[in-house]
Design an enzyme around this catalytic site. Structure first.
Site, PDB file in Angstrom:
ATOM      1  N   GLY A   1       0.545  -1.344   0.274  1.00  0.00           N
ATOM      2  CA  GLY A   1       0.342   0.376  -0.371  1.00  0.00           C
ATOM      3  C   GLY A   1       1.205   1.719   0.249  1.00  0.00           C
ATOM      4  N   SER A   2       0.291   2.390   0.215  1.00  0.00           N
ATOM      5  CA  SER A   2       0.110   3.617   0.682  1.00  0.00           C
ATOM      6  C   SER A   2       1.477   4.103   1.331  1.00  0.00           C
ATOM      7  CB  SER A   2      -0.803   4.363   0.978  1.00  0.00           C
ATOM      8  OG  SER A   2       0.103   5.562   0.463  1.00  0.00           O
ATOM      9  N   THR A   3       2.200   4.782   1.279  1.00  0.00           N
ATOM     10  CA  THR A   3       3.834   5.480   2.140  1.00  0.00           C
ATOM     11  C   THR A   3       2.871   5.885   2.950  1.00  0.00           C
ATOM     12  OG1 THR A   3       3.831   7.186   0.484  1.00  0.00           O
ATOM     13  CG2 THR A   3       5.707   5.124  -0.011  1.00  0.00           C
TER      14      THR A   3
ATOM     15  N   GLY B   1       1.247   4.901   5.344  1.00  0.00           N
ATOM     16  CA  GLY B   1       1.937   3.301   6.298  1.00  0.00           C
ATOM     17  C   GLY B   1       2.550   3.420   6.916  1.00  0.00           C
TER      18      GLY B   1
END
Length: 131
Positions: A61-63, A65
């Site tokens: 997922g996205s950074t 996170g």
């Protein structure tokens, strides 16, 4: 049992081992205020990761996170330590800024770890022991 891996985020921590067989997305997958896994269909859905030694394959997922791991640390709901099969930047950055000891590349598959036991993770040396 003592296993050697690669130390990623320094420090030591102890807690009950919680194994998730699938990658975890911390953005929208874990509630930063409670530590509960919310990702629909994830094997750990509904479980609280607070204070556990959380073992999972890798992050996804996205950074953002990374910042969720940091928020978990600030709210007192972070895992005590993290074990990954293979560390990737999202989880590494989150562990470092959240002061969560982290190890990867253990010599056995995560699913062969003694689930439910107490694990001690040394992110400085890369040593993980179970009692």
């Amino acid at each position: 049992m003592i296993l050697h891996g690669r130390g990623i985020s320094q420090g030591t921590a102890t807690g009950p081992l919680l194994i998730g067989p699938d990658p975890i997305s911390f953005l929208s997958g874990v509630d930063p205020e409670t530590g509960i896994v919310m990702e629909k269909g994830h094997p750990l859905e509904g479980k609280d990761i607070t204070g556990t030694v959380l073992a999972f394959e890798y992050g996804k997922g996205s950074t953002v996170g990374s910042y969720i791991l940091y928020a978990l640390s600030r709210s007192g709901h972070a895992p005590a330590a993290i074990i990954n099969t293979e560390a990737e930047p999202i989880i590494v950055v989150g562990a470092i800024i959240g002061h969560i000891p982290m190890v990867d590349r253990l010599s056995i598959p995560l699913m062969d770890l003694p689930s439910g036991t107490i694990a001690e993770v040394n992110g400085t040396s890369g040593i993980v022991s179970f009692s």
